[in-house]
Design a protein around this motif. Structure first.
Motif, short mmCIF file in Angstrom:
data_model
loop_
_atom_site.label_atom_id
_atom_site.label_comp_id
_atom_site.label_asym_id
_atom_site.label_seq_id
_atom_site.Cartn_x
_atom_site.Cartn_y
_atom_site.Cartn_z
N ASP A 30 2.15 -8.09 -0.39
CA ASP A 30 0.75 -8.09 0.06
C ASP A 30 0.27 -9.51 0.36
N VAL A 39 -4.16 -8.08 6.25
CA VAL A 39 -3.78 -6.69 6.07
C VAL A 39 -3.02 -6.54 4.77
N THR A 40 -3.06 -5.34 4.22
CA THR A 40 -2.32 -5.05 2.99
C THR A 40 -0.95 -4.49 3.35
N ASP A 43 -1.56 -1.11 4.78
CA ASP A 43 -1.97 -1.18 6.19
C ASP A 43 -0.74 -1.38 7.08
N TYR A 44 0.10 -2.33 6.67
CA TYR A 44 1.30 -2.64 7.44
C TYR A 44 2.20 -1.42 7.55
N THR A 67 3.64 7.71 4.41
CA THR A 67 3.12 6.54 3.68
C THR A 67 2.82 6.87 2.22
N VAL A 77 -8.05 3.92 5.59
CA VAL A 77 -7.29 2.81 6.16
C VAL A 77 -7.23 2.92 7.68
N LYS A 80 -10.34 1.63 9.15
CA LYS A 80 -10.34 0.16 9.15
C LYS A 80 -9.48 -0.37 10.30
N LEU A 81 -8.31 0.24 10.53
CA LEU A 81 -7.43 -0.19 11.61
C LEU A 81 -8.01 0.14 12.99
#
Length: 163
Positions: A30, A39-40, A43-44, A67, A77, A80-81
């Protein structure tokens, strides 16, 4: 009241090692992603799963499975993206009840930029300290544990890629 099935010394040491890995590794990975692009690791992983999918698109339910997340967490998430312009959501053409998540061109560019440093972090944190047998053992043991936790996991269905 039933008595606990206590871990024997060997099991305890294996458990403590696994616990240490699952505690330390996400924070380690992270950190690099946060410094690079805010990004976390999660997220990645969402971006990576979309980048590897056909047409860079997956139903939200399949993306949640890949995921290992709840739809609720994934929706947060993905939103957010979306705000970053990296992912878009839309109804599925075949079934309007299904929501698709699609990686945008900007999202694909972001994952392309992040991937080299991320894979180097993964190599440094995990693979550089292992030999080929260790790597095969890690895969075998990881899949065995996942099988007990999530028997329908996509990782268990994925064919092994030979390099």
């Amino acid at each position: 009241m039933t008595s606990a099935r206590w871990l024997d010394p060997e099991e305890r040491q294996a458990w403590l090692a696994l616990l240490a890995v699952t505690t330390l590794l996400p924070g380690n990975l992270d950190g690099a992603l946060q410094r690079e692009a805010k990004v976390t690791l999660f997220d990645y992983n969402v971006l990576a799963m979309l980048s590897e999918a056909e047409d860079r698109s997956l139903p939200m339910s399949e993306l949640a499975s890949r995921t290992y997340s709840s739809l609720s967490r994934l929706s947060h998430v993905v939103k957010k993206l979306e705000l970053r312009g990296w992912v878009k959501r839309s109804p599925c053409a075949e079934d309007a009840r299904v929501t698709m998540a699609t990686l945008t061109e900007d999202g694909y560019s972001a994952i392309e930029q992040l991937a080299p440093a991320h894979v180097e972090s993964v190599r440094d944190a995990v693979f550089d300290g292992l030999d080929h047998k260790d790597i095969a053992d890690l895969e075998r043991l990881g899949k065995k544990i996942v099988q007990r936790l999530e028997p329908s996991s996509w990782v268990l269905r994925e064919p092994r890629i030979n390099s």
